[in-house]
Scaffold this motif. Structure first.
Motif, PDB file in Angstrom:
ATOM      1  N   THR A  20     -52.756  27.077 -47.398  1.00 19.09           N
ATOM      2  CA  THR A  20     -53.666  28.151 -47.807  1.00 19.09           C
ATOM      3  C   THR A  20     -54.440  28.759 -46.643  1.00 19.09           C
ATOM      4  O   THR A  20     -55.090  29.785 -46.817  1.00 19.09           O
ATOM      5  CB  THR A  20     -54.674  27.642 -48.858  1.00 19.09           C
ATOM      6  N   ILE A  22     -57.204  27.920 -45.295  1.00 19.67           N
ATOM      7  CA  ILE A  22     -58.657  27.971 -45.481  1.00 19.67           C
ATOM      8  C   ILE A  22     -59.303  27.375 -44.237  1.00 19.67           C
ATOM      9  O   ILE A  22     -58.902  26.309 -43.765  1.00 19.67           O
ATOM     10  CB  ILE A  22     -59.085  27.211 -46.755  1.00 19.67           C
ATOM     11  N   SER A  23     -60.308  28.056 -43.729  1.00 16.34           N
ATOM     12  CA  SER A  23     -60.949  27.608 -42.490  1.00 16.34           C
ATOM     13  C   SER A  23     -61.760  26.331 -42.715  1.00 16.34           C
ATOM     14  O   SER A  23     -62.289  26.088 -43.807  1.00 16.34           O
ATOM     15  CB  SER A  23     -61.852  28.699 -41.937  1.00 16.34           C
ATOM     16  N   SER A  25     -64.614  25.727 -41.449  1.00 10.69           N
ATOM     17  CA  SER A  25     -66.028  26.064 -41.683  1.00 10.69           C
ATOM     18  C   SER A  25     -66.286  26.365 -43.167  1.00 10.69           C
ATOM     19  O   SER A  25     -67.315  25.970 -43.718  1.00 10.69           O
ATOM     20  CB  SER A  25     -66.457  27.248 -40.822  1.00 10.69           C
ATOM     21  N   ARG A  26     -65.334  27.027 -43.828  1.00 11.37           N
ATOM     22  CA  ARG A  26     -65.484  27.300 -45.264  1.00 11.37           C
ATOM     23  C   ARG A  26     -65.481  25.995 -46.055  1.00 11.37           C
ATOM     24  O   ARG A  26     -66.268  25.814 -46.988  1.00 11.37           O
ATOM     25  CB  ARG A  26     -64.365  28.219 -45.752  1.00 11.37           C
ATOM     26  N   LEU A  27     -64.585  25.074 -45.681  1.00  6.36           N
ATOM     27  CA  LEU A  27     -64.527  23.774 -46.363  1.00  6.36           C
ATOM     28  C   LEU A  27     -65.820  22.995 -46.146  1.00  6.36           C
ATOM     29  O   LEU A  27     -66.347  22.387 -47.086  1.00  6.36           O
ATOM     30  CB  LEU A  27     -63.328  22.966 -45.868  1.00  6.36           C
ATOM     31  N   CYS A  28     -66.329  23.022 -44.922  1.00  8.58           N
ATOM     32  CA  CYS A  28     -67.577  22.314 -44.621  1.00  8.58           C
ATOM     33  C   CYS A  28     -68.736  22.877 -45.444  1.00  8.58           C
ATOM     34  O   CYS A  28     -69.548  22.113 -45.973  1.00  8.58           O
ATOM     35  CB  CYS A  28     -67.893  22.403 -43.127  1.00  8.58           C
ATOM     36  N   ASN A  29     -68.803  24.193 -45.562  1.00  9.13           N
ATOM     37  CA  ASN A  29     -69.852  24.813 -46.383  1.00  9.13           C
ATOM     38  C   ASN A  29     -69.695  24.428 -47.846  1.00  9.13           C
ATOM     39  O   ASN A  29     -70.677  24.112 -48.525  1.00  9.13           O
ATOM     40  CB  ASN A  29     -69.818  26.342 -46.242  1.00  9.13           C
ATOM     41  N   TYR A  30     -68.464  24.457 -48.342  1.00  4.23           N
ATOM     42  CA  TYR A  30     -68.202  24.153 -49.753  1.00  4.23           C
ATOM     43  C   TYR A  30     -68.572  22.713 -50.095  1.00  4.23           C
ATOM     44  O   TYR A  30     -69.174  22.437 -51.131  1.00  4.23           O
ATOM     45  CB  TYR A  30     -66.726  24.423 -50.066  1.00  4.23           C
ATOM     46  N   ASN A  32     -70.513  20.801 -48.203  1.00 10.47           N
ATOM     47  CA  ASN A  32     -71.797  20.471 -47.590  1.00 10.47           C
ATOM     48  C   ASN A  32     -71.676  19.237 -46.689  1.00 10.47           C
ATOM     49  O   ASN A  32     -72.387  18.244 -46.853  1.00 10.47           O
ATOM     50  CB  ASN A  32     -72.874  20.265 -48.663  1.00 10.47           C
ATOM     51  N   TRP A  55     -61.719  19.779 -54.646  1.00 10.37           N
ATOM     52  CA  TRP A  55     -60.557  20.194 -53.850  1.00 10.37           C
ATOM     53  C   TRP A  55     -59.621  21.057 -54.698  1.00 10.37           C
ATOM     54  O   TRP A  55     -59.088  22.057 -54.215  1.00 10.37           O
ATOM     55  CB  TRP A  55     -59.805  18.979 -53.302  1.00 10.37           C
ATOM     56  N   ILE A  58     -61.199  24.656 -54.930  1.00  7.31           N
ATOM     57  CA  ILE A  58     -61.193  25.491 -53.733  1.00  7.31           C
ATOM     58  C   ILE A  58     -59.782  25.816 -53.256  1.00  7.31           C
ATOM     59  O   ILE A  58     -59.530  26.878 -52.689  1.00  7.31           O
ATOM     60  CB  ILE A  58     -62.035  24.887 -52.582  1.00  7.31           C
TER      61      ILE A  58
END
Length: 145
Positions: A20, A22-23, A25-30, A32, A55, A58
């Motif tokens: 996918t 997905i970055s 940084s996006r995963l880290c934000n999602y 937390n 998981w 997202i």
């Protein structure tokens, strides 16, 4: 399909993340958390169900289906009556009337038959697939594999 015998959820998640794009940084934000914690999840064979649910959301992929397919192949519904001599009490949980045979499972079974790894009788007995269902699959899918 053989990988469903022993499910390493982190490996499946990491593969889907790569598919996918997905970055991190996006995963880290999602989640937390930091990148190291995300990488640690990729190494986990087991994760809490609420983490798997996150998981699944997202990554737009039902990771629980991996476990469902495992149950269908390696622990069919009828064999789950652990003590068949005792009276079966009605459960407050939902009852499922049919197994969920995905195309991957059907093709896996068809491959076993076409490569003569297992006979139809063995498949019926080991995976508890009804004879009529197996014959319908054989007529419909035998040339797709």
């Amino acid at each position: 399909m053989e990988s469903l015998k022993q499910i390493h959820i982190g490996t499946f998640i990491e593969k889907r993340v790569k598919e996918t794009n997905i970055s991190l940084s996006r995963l880290c934000n999602y989640f937390n958390c930091d990148g190291r914690q995300i990488e640690n999840m990729y190494q986990c064979e087991f994760l809490d169900s609420h983490i798997i649910l996150k998981w699944s959301k997202i990554l737009n992929y039902d990771f629980f289906r991996l476990y469902t397919q495992h149950l269908i192949l390696y622990s069919p519904q009828q064999s789950m009556g652990y003590n068949s001599t005792s009276l079966i009490e009605k459960s407050g949980l939902p009852e499922f009337r049919k197994n969920i045979y995905t195309k991957e499972i059907i093709l896996f079974i068809m491959e076993l038959l076409e490569t003569n790894i297992k006979t139809k009788a063995q498949v019926i007995q080991e995976y508890n697939i009804p004879k009529t269902t197996l014959y319908k699959w054989f007529n419909k899918y035998r040339n797709l594999n």
